[in-house]
Write a protein that holds these residues in place. Structure first.
Motif, PDB file in Angstrom:
ATOM      1  N   UNK A  32       0.459  -1.324   0.176  1.00  0.00           N
ATOM      2  CA  UNK A  32       0.138   0.279  -0.152  1.00  0.00           C
ATOM      3  C   UNK A  32       0.886   1.383   0.068  1.00  0.00           C
ATOM      4  N   UNK A  33       1.845   1.150   0.756  1.00  0.00           N
ATOM      5  CA  UNK A  33       2.420   2.593   1.152  1.00  0.00           C
ATOM      6  C   UNK A  33       3.698   2.636  -0.292  1.00  0.00           C
ATOM      7  N   UNK A  34       4.165   1.730  -1.085  1.00  0.00           N
ATOM      8  CA  UNK A  34       4.936   1.581  -2.087  1.00  0.00           C
ATOM      9  C   UNK A  34       3.890   2.101  -3.488  1.00  0.00           C
ATOM     10  N   UNK A  35       2.276   1.355  -3.517  1.00  0.00           N
ATOM     11  CA  UNK A  35       1.264   2.372  -4.641  1.00  0.00           C
ATOM     12  C   UNK A  35       1.314   3.564  -4.351  1.00  0.00           C
ATOM     13  N   UNK A  36       0.611   3.761  -3.197  1.00  0.00           N
ATOM     14  CA  UNK A  36       1.060   5.058  -2.689  1.00  0.00           C
ATOM     15  C   UNK A  36       2.085   6.305  -3.350  1.00  0.00           C
ATOM     16  N   UNK A  37       2.486   5.707  -2.394  1.00  0.00           N
ATOM     17  CA  UNK A  37       4.240   6.674  -2.761  1.00  0.00           C
ATOM     18  C   UNK A  37       4.171   7.279  -4.524  1.00  0.00           C
ATOM     19  N   UNK A  38       4.112   6.789  -5.034  1.00  0.00           N
ATOM     20  CA  UNK A  38       4.322   5.901  -6.305  1.00  0.00           C
ATOM     21  C   UNK A  38       3.528   6.507  -7.763  1.00  0.00           C
ATOM     22  N   UNK A  39       2.644   6.758  -6.714  1.00  0.00           N
ATOM     23  CA  UNK A  39       1.287   7.409  -7.413  1.00  0.00           C
ATOM     24  C   UNK A  39       0.847   6.264  -8.810  1.00  0.00           C
ATOM     25  N   UNK A  42      -5.415   4.069  -8.801  1.00  0.00           N
ATOM     26  CA  UNK A  42      -6.557   4.139  -8.068  1.00  0.00           C
ATOM     27  C   UNK A  42      -6.757   3.024  -7.891  1.00  0.00           C
ATOM     28  N   UNK A  43      -7.142   1.771  -8.989  1.00  0.00           N
ATOM     29  CA  UNK A  43      -7.239   0.872  -8.175  1.00  0.00           C
ATOM     30  C   UNK A  43      -6.372  -0.364  -7.627  1.00  0.00           C
ATOM     31  N   UNK A  44      -5.118   0.100  -7.659  1.00  0.00           N
ATOM     32  CA  UNK A  44      -4.045  -0.742  -7.743  1.00  0.00           C
ATOM     33  C   UNK A  44      -4.277  -0.383  -5.793  1.00  0.00           C
ATOM     34  N   UNK A  45      -4.613   1.250  -5.447  1.00  0.00           N
ATOM     35  CA  UNK A  45      -4.333   1.401  -3.984  1.00  0.00           C
ATOM     36  C   UNK A  45      -5.771   1.527  -3.538  1.00  0.00           C
ATOM     37  N   UNK A  46      -6.964   0.926  -4.267  1.00  0.00           N
ATOM     38  CA  UNK A  46      -7.979  -0.105  -3.142  1.00  0.00           C
ATOM     39  C   UNK A  46      -7.517  -1.223  -3.217  1.00  0.00           C
TER      40      UNK A  46
END
Length: 71
Positions: A32-39, A42-46
């Motif tokens: 999750x942190x990696x997805x968030x920090x690398x923008x 949205x589906x990957x973050x969800x």
């Protein structure tokens, strides 16, 4: 489905170890942190948030049944 089966059996504390669950949530949190920090999309973050929530539910089940089965 793992959560439902554990609910039906009431013996999740014998099927999984707390160490395994903690490693599992650590991996999903870093995802999750990696997805968030690398923008990421949205589906990957969800999806990452979904996995972290499922981990929290499984850990909660583990603790609940561990305490319940000790009595």
């Amino acid at each position: 489905s793992q959560i439902y089966v554990a609910y039906q059996n009431g013996r999740v504390d014998q099927a999984l170890s707390l160490g395994f669950l903690l490693c599992w949530i650590a991996g999903d949190l870093t995802n999750f942190v990696g997805c968030y920090l690398t923008n990421q999309l949205p589906i990957q973050i969800v999806t990452a948030i979904f996995y972290v929530n499922m981990d929290i539910i499984m850990i909660s089940q583990f603790v609940y049944y561990k305490l319940k089965n000790q009595k």
